[in-house]
Design an enzyme around this catalytic site. Structure first.
Site, PDB file in Angstrom:
ATOM      1  N   ASN A  71       0.907  -1.232  -0.059  1.00 47.94           N
ATOM      2  CA  ASN A  71      -0.070  -0.110  -0.017  1.00 47.94           C
ATOM      3  C   ASN A  71       1.105   1.282  -0.063  1.00 47.94           C
ATOM      4  OD1 ASN A  71      -2.113   1.762   0.245  1.00 47.94           O
ATOM      5  ND2 ASN A  71      -3.134   0.702   1.616  1.00 47.94           N
ATOM      6  N   ASP A  72       1.483   1.463   1.128  1.00 44.73           N
ATOM      7  CA  ASP A  72       2.021   2.968   1.142  1.00 44.73           C
ATOM      8  C   ASP A  72       3.525   2.932   0.150  1.00 44.73           C
ATOM      9  OD1 ASP A  72       0.523   3.465   3.208  1.00 44.73           O
ATOM     10  OD2 ASP A  72       1.772   2.831   4.696  1.00 44.73           O
TER      11      ASP A  72
END
Length: 456
Positions: A385-386
């Site tokens: 994600n990040d």
């Protein structure tokens, strides 16, 4: 004569420790490095047991049995997906051992140590016990026994520094007032344990890889200080190697996130959580079934897979390997884009993919894979994600801004496999979800990949 053989064994062990770090620097030689470190430690332990000043092996034997009883199940039964938690526990046990040895030394000969030796001992005990409780908290956050979000309270920085300052003042009192202070030393231990809790409590899950590295450095420094106190040259060297390598790794982790040590320790990244929505700024998230998503591979010639913690949580590394083999059999060039802080510890993705026998040649680091994304037909994000969020380049107000990311948004098509729209550990909504070329497939990574394999 015995001492000569012990020192020779220590020299061999030291050389193996250095070679271990050298070989672990490359994926191809990492296993050899692991063996070198293991053999070096075995030689060091056997040589120490051969010292003439050891008069009884009873309690040493008891400790060996207990350690083996705890360590063997940890190694054999804990899944590879839980390697970060096991690493945190290993740090905790090692630091506790250092703290207990320092405590025993003080109560055995504290009044005769002198100011300098007592100061070294206090530094060793402080680092040992704060690393013990800090590592236990890191384990709790990694295993989600504790909240992964930063736990904040008013005046937390003042409280933390007050406890540390009081511990340092207590250490100075113990060092320079030449009388025994058994109760005061116990108070010093309590302060060290408390500071470890206060240090890690406000740090979020996104920063756990860096925290693990920092705690590793603390444990190494603690061992090195103990080596000075016990006049053990191998302990000094091994602790210095551990401490310096942990510090270098922490610096690399901070660089990979475009963050400073102070920001990692006190920034509380992740305490503000953005809410993902099906629609944002006129753009909508496009959800697909695995069968629909499989059509994008019909004409694909190049694929880059970006693994993240979602792959680890689903224990999908073996299915990823099977999916890779299926694509390769169709003539597709498949590579893996590896971000330095993907997962929950440095090298987490490398360990999982190695367990699934993914070829080392397919693992490409961020700096080498990013220029390839514009020519990549399909980028598959498996639970990351990040580390793929374009906000790191485009949104100055984002906590991720400036962080080097895997630039999957530049690929021709993006297949994002994710359980839900929940944010990553940083609490930041991923702009990648809303791109027109992004195909979101929601669900367990292992189940989705199996369905993709069947569709292919």
């Amino acid at each position: 004569m015995v001492d000569l053989w012990v020192q020779l064994a220590y020299l061999i062990a030291a050389a193996l420790f250095i070679l271990s770090l050298k070989w672990m620097n490359e994926v191809r030689t990492a296993r050899l490095g692991n063996w070198a470190g293991t053999i070096g430690m075995a030689i060091a332990v056997v040589a120490t047991l051969g010292k003439p000043e050891i008069h009884s092996f009873l309690w040493i034997g008891v400790a060996l049995v207990l350690g083996t009883a705890i360590g063997t199940p940890m190694a054999l039964l804990m899944p590879m997906t839980a390697v970060p938690q096991r690493t945190a526990l290993s740090h905790a046990f090692g630091a506790l051992a250092a703290g207990l040895v320092g405590t025993a030394e003080y109560y055995l000969r504290g009044s005769s140590l002198g100011a300098g030796a007592t100061a070294i001992l206090c530094a060793e005990v402080l680092l040992g016990f704060l690393t013990f409780t800090g590592s236990l908290l890191a384990f709790g956050k990694l295993h989600e026994i504790l909240p992964t979000r930063p736990i904040l309270y008013p005046g937390r920085h003042f409280v933390s520094f007050a406890v540390l300052g009081l511990a340092i003042l207590t250490a100075l009192w113990l060092a320079f007032v030449p009388t025994a202070h058994g109760v005061l030393f116990g108070f010093f231990i309590v302060l060290a344990l408390l500071f470890g809790v206060l240090l890690v409590l406000p740090i979020g899950g996104a920063d756990m890889p860096t925290v693990i590295s920092i705690l590793n450095a603390y444990a190494g420094l603690s061992a090195s200080f103990m080596g000075f106190l016990l006049n053990n040259k191998l302990l000094i060297l091994a602790g210095a190697l551990d401490g310096s390598s942990g510090l270098i790794l922490s610096i690399q982790m901070c660089k990979a996130m475009n963050r400073s040590f102070l920001n990692v320790l006190f920034g509380a990244v992740g305490h503000v959580v953005e809410t993902a929505a099906p629609h944002r700024d006129g753009r909508s998230i496009q959800g697909y079934t695995p069968q629909e998503a499989s059509t994008i591979f019909e004409g694909a010639r190049s694929v880059v897979i970006v693994p993240g913690y979602g792959m680890a949580a689903a224990q999908a590394q073996h299915v990823v390997k099977e999916f890779t083999d299926r694509l390769s059999s169709r003539g597709v060039d498949v590579k893996f884009g590896i971000h330095p802080v993907a997962g929950r510890m440095p090298g987490h993705m490398n360990v999982l993919l190695a367990e699934a026998d993914v070829s080392y040649d397919r693992l490409v680091e961020m700096e080498q894979i990013n220029p390839l994304f514009p020519e990549t037909d399909v980028a598959i994000v498996v639970g990351a994600n990040d580390i793929t969020n374009p906000a790191a380049r485009t949104r100055p107000e984002s906590p991720l801004y400036g962080m080097p990311i895997l630039e999957v948004d530049k690929a021709k098509t993006i297949l994002f496999i994710k359980r839900s729209l929940a944010t990553g550990f940083s609490g930041v909504d991923n702009d990648l979800f809303y791109l027109p070329k992004t195909m979101m497939v929601f669900g367990d990574a292992k189940k989705i990949l199996n369905e993709l394999i069947a569709a292919l």
